[in-house]
Scaffold this active site. Sequence first.
Site, PDB file in Angstrom:
ATOM      1  N   GLU A 159       1.266  -1.524  -0.155  1.00 52.27           N
ATOM      2  CA  GLU A 159      -0.351  -0.244   0.101  1.00 52.27           C
ATOM      3  C   GLU A 159       0.707   1.537  -0.058  1.00 52.27           C
ATOM      4  OE1 GLU A 159      -2.039   1.114   3.713  1.00 52.27           O
ATOM      5  OE2 GLU A 159      -3.206   2.163   2.886  1.00 52.27           O
ATOM      6  N   ARG A 172       6.510 -12.620   8.677  1.00 52.67           N
ATOM      7  CA  ARG A 172       6.868 -11.410   8.940  1.00 52.67           C
ATOM      8  C   ARG A 172       7.919 -11.945   9.192  1.00 52.67           C
ATOM      9  NH1 ARG A 172       2.361  -7.174   9.491  1.00 52.67           N
ATOM     10  NH2 ARG A 172       3.900  -6.376   8.430  1.00 52.67           N
ATOM     11  N   LYS A 197       4.739  -0.126  10.107  1.00 50.19           N
ATOM     12  CA  LYS A 197       5.121   0.739   9.402  1.00 50.19           C
ATOM     13  C   LYS A 197       4.331   2.120  10.142  1.00 50.19           C
ATOM     14  CE  LYS A 197       4.327   0.547   4.636  1.00 50.19           C
ATOM     15  NZ  LYS A 197       2.652   0.500   3.650  1.00 50.19           N
TER      16      LYS A 197
END
Length: 560
Positions: A37, A263, A273
């Site tokens: 994104e 992850r 983020k």
Amino acid sequence: MEQPTTPAPTDFIRDIIDEHLRTGKHAGRVATRFPPEPNGYIHIGHAKSVCLNFGLARQYNGTCNLRLDDTDPAGESMEYVESIIRDVRWLGFDWGDRLFYASDYFEKLYGFAVELIKRGEAYVCDLNADEVREHRGSFTEPGTESPYRNRSVEENLDLFARMRQGEFADGSHTLRAKIDMAAPNIVMRDPVLYRIKREPHYRTGDQWIIYPMYDFAHCLSDALENITHSICTLEFENNRPLYDWIVERLISGNRPQQIEFARLSVSYTVLSKRRLIELVQKNYVRGWDDPRMPTVSGMRRRGYTAEAIRKFCAEIGVAKNDNLIDVALLEYCVREDLNERAPRAMCILNPLKVVIDNYPENSTEQFECANHPQKPEMGTRQAPFSRVLYIERDDFLEDPPKKYNRLAPGREVRLRNSFIIKFESLVKNEKGEVVEIHCSYDPATRNAPPADGRKVQGVIHWVSAEHAVSAEVRLYDRLFTIPDPSAESEFLQYLNPDSLKVLTGCFVESSLKDAKPGAQYQFERLGYFCADEKDCQPGKPVFNRVVALRDSWAKMADKK
RNA sequence: UGGGGCGUCGUCAAGCGGUAAGACACAGGAUUUUGGUUCCUGCAUUCGGAGGUUCGAAUCCUCCCGCCCCAGCCA
């Protein structure tokens, strides 16, 4: 663009693909995608995904798309898109002409939503966010059905069209999938598919006021791009039933399959983020590409190479275990790569003046220095030598402990690439600090071992005072000192105030006065440094520390 | 607590019923005009725990324990 060669490890994802190849699923095709994104810069965690997805595509002779997953206008921007493109390219990967935006699918996705409504499997719900939450139930209690759940297809079609046309206020209506409010998996309790949000989108502007949710847009985007293996992180495992539910209803033929992996986490730092955005917005760092940031651009600017990062990603593996990779492994990969490619140079961070008493005044000679001790093909450079030199202040101790392998009263050391010098005397200031030392040199040891076979105390580096170029050197320590992953939520309190130390009054050898921004050097005995991409100026170089050489001396001192 | 995942060396990670790879880290030693590099050497009798099946189990079964994810109109 050059495709990097990374080792092709075996992992559970490759096992799945091999199985598909064996059974003929997807007709032997492998199509992956990297779908960030654009609401921030990509970091080392994304790099793992980039290497995985593009690596799989290359290994299986398939394709990997770059797709910007821009379905929520809040926080997204073209600057982020550009940074992502730049960083993925820099990492060494190529998506050909397959650059896509979820926002390009908005019209098609809208069509899919209409289709779902027509099938009687989606409805417009008038509940607000709080009410939706209340109806959702909890982990232990089933949810309750929305009073709007059983509207007719015609009414839903009409309402949904009016949502799009802007007839309703933000948050007043949603489109929801009609699944099962009692499902044990909360994701399946009539998930929201579309929300109303009057926020300009960086690409579609105010063209849309309804936006599809991730769960609706992602799987269908995968399908539209003919993705075969949709690889994402573990937290989406709960969403997989919904992924399949949507795709089974709206897509015929070969459907993409979601596969999840763990992850990346790296010790002492933070990769969320949300938190990185906070660091940038509150100016704890100088930007997304601050060399202390775990972002790809920060690491690039710091002097890490794409190859080192790829090596790291290959080294950590792909599995489903929660993990916390020791940052030492990252630094090892960087050192290993830089050791091969970085030319050596001499640099004095903290100068101590040395006068060679028996060396003629106003005389200069050039020493030819190898740019790499094991790689003659990397050539040589000339280093001027004269009567007054600077050495590292740490390289002289008036009262050295045992095991100290450098200069001290009564001792001899080798000046790297030149003569052996011998301590003669020292000069102190009123505060008792050593400000200058005097030595004599042995002309017979010019780049040659002493004829009498005597051993000296060590090898130190130096720079000619007259010829040296003053430089600014930045020592980057870890941005965080997070002791263990459980403390990560308090990340701001673990910000390391000493993460950036600016050293002025440093000197580098004259060959570095035109150091090319971005070029890495190994300053002998000091570590790896990179000519700063942004701040380095010819004539007065600025260097960032990339990684330190192992500081064995400090370790010995610790021991006793 | 309902659901979904995961537990193999300090940290990652192979292993898929035949008797615990590799890497980082760590510890020794050799070579070295970088206390760098390189090179040797050592480092899990044991796989979260307990039972069971089997000639044989990290791998199969049962129970237990621990950790992670999910109750955004974020992704």
